[in-house]
Design a protein around this motif. Structure first.
Motif, PDB file in Angstrom:
ATOM      1  N   SER A 240       0.791  -1.221   0.000  1.00 55.74           N
ATOM      2  CA  SER A 240       0.000   0.000   0.000  1.00 55.74           C
ATOM      3  C   SER A 240       0.828   1.278   0.000  1.00 55.74           C
ATOM      4  CB  SER A 240      -0.958   0.006   1.193  1.00 55.74           C
ATOM      5  OG  SER A 240      -0.234  -0.182   2.391  1.00 55.74           O
ATOM      6  N   PHE A 241       2.096   1.227   0.449  1.00 59.48           N
ATOM      7  CA  PHE A 241       2.925   2.431   0.388  1.00 59.48           C
ATOM      8  C   PHE A 241       4.404   2.077   0.327  1.00 59.48           C
ATOM      9  CE2 PHE A 241       2.392   1.630   4.921  1.00 59.48           C
ATOM     10  CZ  PHE A 241       3.624   1.912   5.471  1.00 59.48           C
ATOM     11  N   ILE A 242       5.188   3.074  -0.058  1.00 64.73           N
ATOM     12  CA  ILE A 242       6.637   2.929  -0.217  1.00 64.73           C
ATOM     13  C   ILE A 242       7.320   3.889   0.747  1.00 64.73           C
ATOM     14  CG2 ILE A 242       8.587   3.119  -1.804  1.00 64.73           C
ATOM     15  CD1 ILE A 242       6.566   2.944  -4.112  1.00 64.73           C
ATOM     16  N   THR A 243       8.402   3.425   1.363  1.00 61.84           N
ATOM     17  CA  THR A 243       9.252   4.290   2.178  1.00 61.84           C
ATOM     18  C   THR A 243      10.643   4.293   1.561  1.00 61.84           C
ATOM     19  OG1 THR A 243       8.037   3.686   4.178  1.00 61.84           O
ATOM     20  CG2 THR A 243      10.175   4.733   4.483  1.00 61.84           C
ATOM     21  N   PHE A 244      11.156   5.489   1.294  1.00 60.99           N
ATOM     22  CA  PHE A 244      12.506   5.646   0.773  1.00 60.99           C
ATOM     23  C   PHE A 244      13.417   6.074   1.917  1.00 60.99           C
ATOM     24  CE2 PHE A 244       9.704   6.499  -2.770  1.00 60.99           C
ATOM     25  CZ  PHE A 244      10.297   5.828  -3.821  1.00 60.99           C
ATOM     26  N   ARG A 245      14.626   5.520   1.950  1.00 61.58           N
ATOM     27  CA  ARG A 245      15.605   5.940   2.958  1.00 61.58           C
ATOM     28  C   ARG A 245      16.928   6.223   2.258  1.00 61.58           C
ATOM     29  NH1 ARG A 245      15.025   2.141   6.691  1.00 61.58           N
ATOM     30  NH2 ARG A 245      16.592   0.797   5.790  1.00 61.58           N
ATOM     31  N   GLN A 246      17.299   7.514   2.283  1.00 65.37           N
ATOM     32  CA  GLN A 246      18.545   7.965   1.682  1.00 65.37           C
ATOM     33  C   GLN A 246      19.558   8.164   2.798  1.00 65.37           C
ATOM     34  OE1 GLN A 246      18.083  11.570  -0.524  1.00 65.37           O
ATOM     35  NE2 GLN A 246      20.270  11.892  -0.757  1.00 65.37           N
ATOM     36  N   PRO A 247      20.710   7.512   2.723  1.00 64.49           N
ATOM     37  CA  PRO A 247      21.695   7.657   3.802  1.00 64.49           C
ATOM     38  C   PRO A 247      22.196   9.092   3.905  1.00 64.49           C
ATOM     39  CG  PRO A 247      22.624   6.430   1.958  1.00 64.49           C
ATOM     40  CD  PRO A 247      21.188   6.666   1.641  1.00 64.49           C
TER      41      PRO A 247
END
Length: 150
Positions: A46-53
């Protein structure tokens, strides 16, 4: 004598089953096979989480996208690859370098993590898969990330 024959037959059948299972796990699979709970072709996520270092001792930047079309677009991209299950103990992933990740989440709390630099999918922190016919197309992923960045 009959009991020994039955026990021997059960052992042979059990060994054959284990052999078939291990061959099946070692073979590459399309993305659809990795999704156990896919419903009638609809996206289970249902959703996306992006994690940029973060850079130079800065905090990682995280953002969330709830748009169903973007979830479907990412899933279609992932379906172009085949995956092979791997043992997480053999990986050297978490060294000193932080990784850029994309997490797909569903309503039940399940999560599929994509480690872009490594071409690895992690399902619920337990099942690890690597891209067999890769590497992942970094240009497409870069465009996807930038188009979804707030």
């Amino acid at each position: 004598m009959k009991i020994r024959g039955v026990i021997l037959a059960l052992l042979v059948a059990g060994g054959f089953y284990v052999m078939i299972q291990s061959i099946d796990e070692a073979a590459s699979h399309p993305f659809e096979r990795l999704q156990e709970h896919q419903l009638n072709g609809l996206s289970p996520y249902s959703f996306i989480t992006f994690r940029q270092p973060g850079l130079q001792n800065q905090q990682a930047v995280t953002w969330r996208v709830d748009q169903g079309e973007e979830v479907d677009r990412l899933l279609q991209f992932l379906q172009t690859y085949d995956y092979e299950r791997i043992d997480p103990d053999t990986l050297q992933l978490f060294d000193d370098q932080p990784l850029f990740t994309i997490d797909l989440h569903d309503e039940e709390g399940n999560r599929m993590t994509i480690l872009i630099e490594e071409g690895i999918l992690i399902h619920n922190d337990r099942l690890y898969y690597k891209v067999v016919n890769g590497p992942l197309q970094v240009d497409w992923l870069t465009e996807f990330i930038l188009s979804n960045k707030p």
